[in-house]
Design an enzyme around this catalytic site. Structure first.
Site, short mmCIF file in Angstrom:
data_model
loop_
_atom_site.label_atom_id
_atom_site.label_comp_id
_atom_site.label_asym_id
_atom_site.label_seq_id
_atom_site.Cartn_x
_atom_site.Cartn_y
_atom_site.Cartn_z
N ASN A 1 9.07 -45.63 84.46
CA ASN A 1 8.56 -44.51 85.20
C ASN A 1 9.27 -44.73 86.69
O ASN A 1 8.55 -45.25 87.65
CB ASN A 1 7.24 -44.66 85.45
CG ASN A 1 6.50 -43.26 86.22
OD1 ASN A 1 7.26 -42.47 86.63
ND2 ASN A 1 5.42 -43.67 86.75
N PRO A 2 10.76 -44.21 86.69
CA PRO A 2 11.55 -44.41 87.76
C PRO A 2 10.98 -43.67 89.04
O PRO A 2 10.56 -42.58 88.61
CB PRO A 2 12.87 -44.61 87.45
CG PRO A 2 12.68 -43.42 86.39
CD PRO A 2 11.44 -43.77 85.69
N PHE B 1 2.71 -48.18 94.46
CA PHE B 1 2.48 -46.87 93.71
C PHE B 1 1.23 -46.99 93.09
O PHE B 1 1.26 -47.69 92.31
CB PHE B 1 3.74 -46.59 93.17
CG PHE B 1 3.58 -45.33 92.39
CD1 PHE B 1 4.02 -44.00 92.96
CD2 PHE B 1 3.17 -44.77 90.95
CE1 PHE B 1 3.82 -42.78 92.69
CE2 PHE B 1 3.13 -43.66 90.60
CZ PHE B 1 3.46 -42.30 91.13
#
Length: 298
Positions: A191-192, A95
């Site tokens: 920050n899942p 990500f």
């Protein structure tokens, strides 16, 4: 490398900006400058100075612009993501850290600074590229920083970024990670993934290139992993420890209510990012009830 017959950098950047704008790239001029700077080995400020003269464009510039016009993430092309004071190695399978997450890091740093702990113990659940954990390790001298990542590919990128900073990186699931450290952390930050199952991101850079396991939080509302991160935080924190989690703007009320309902947290607070959106929620871990507290409540 700059070929003898290259067009002027100013003309090449102007044309690149037009190409990227036509492709729908959100920041075409900035991206055009960053791609030029990547090939020239200089920062964007230097590129802006160079376009005022007769500097020729570097070799391969048009090819990189064409890649970006296909909405391949800029960071995948350059191999670098800038986050706070760090330059992170990134690529397919991890990500890409977002600027709004920088405010989440600031919440952690401010909380630690207010308490003046010489050697705080911090863990980042679902670290991805390592942006949060690496920033805390870099900016909080003396901190013992841990990071957990489940994805094999993301873990490999995180290792490149975090091991040089002394972060203790493990591959594991944020649902049950680090049981040997239960009740020992001063801060848990996460920050899942939190996107609902049926919500497809609008930006091609996200929808086509960010790994799905870093986006979708599980369940129709996307809240399975955020709820699991909160449960792990309650398990891992010392009494009075601090938990902060990033989320979507529309999830702020749900997450605050979830934390309040559990009875495990005090000082539940929603925080805005630099764009004024409800970006993160924090809370302080309540002490476990004593036997006398339990008798009084009966």
């Amino acid at each position: 490398m700059i070929p003898d017959s290259a067009p002027r950098l100013a003309d090449a950047v102007r044309e690149a900006t037009a190409v990227l704008a036509a492709a729908g790239v959100p920041s075409p001029k900035v991206d055009a400058e960053l791609l030029a700077g990547h090939l020239l080995g200089v920062g964007p400020g230097r590129v802006r100075a160079m376009v005022l003269g007769d500097t020729p464009a570097p070799a391969g510039y048009a090819e990189l612009v064409a890649e970006r016009a296909q909405r391949i993430p800029l960071q995948h092309i350059t191999g670098v993501a800038h986050f706070r004071y760090l330059e992170l190695e990134v690529g397919p399978g991890v990500f890409i850290p977002r600027p709004e997450t920088e405010s989440v890091v600031q919440l952690v740093i401010d909380w630690l600074k207010d308490r003046g702990s010489a050697h705080p113990k911090v863990v980042d659940l679902g670290t991805g590229s390592g942006a949060i954990a690496g920033s805390v390790a870099h900016e909080v001298p003396g901190a013992e920083v841990h990071a957990v990542e489940f994805s094999e590919f993301a873990h490999a990128w995180a290792a490149r970024n975090l091991l040089p900073l002394g972060v203790r990186l493990v591959r594991g699931d944020l649902r049950d990670a680090l049981p040997e450290h239960n009740g020992t952390f001063d801060v848990v930050v996460s920050n899942p993934p939190y996107i609902p199952a049926e919500a497809v991101p609008n930006e091609p850079e996200v929808a086509l290139h960010d790994p799905p396991e870093a986006l979708y939080g599980g369940g129709a509302d996307g809240m399975e992993l955020p709820a699991a991160a909160a449960a792990s935080a309650a398990r891992l924190l010392v009494p009075g420890g601090y938990f902060v989690m990033e989320h979507a703007e529309v999830q702020a009320g749900w997450i605050a209510a979830m934390l309040e309902r559990s009875g495990l947290w005090s000082s539940v607070t929603t925080h805005l990012d630099l764009n004024g959106r409800e970006r993160a929620t924090s809370a302080v871990r309540r002490p476990a009830p004593t036997r006398s507290d339990e008798r009084m409540s009966q």
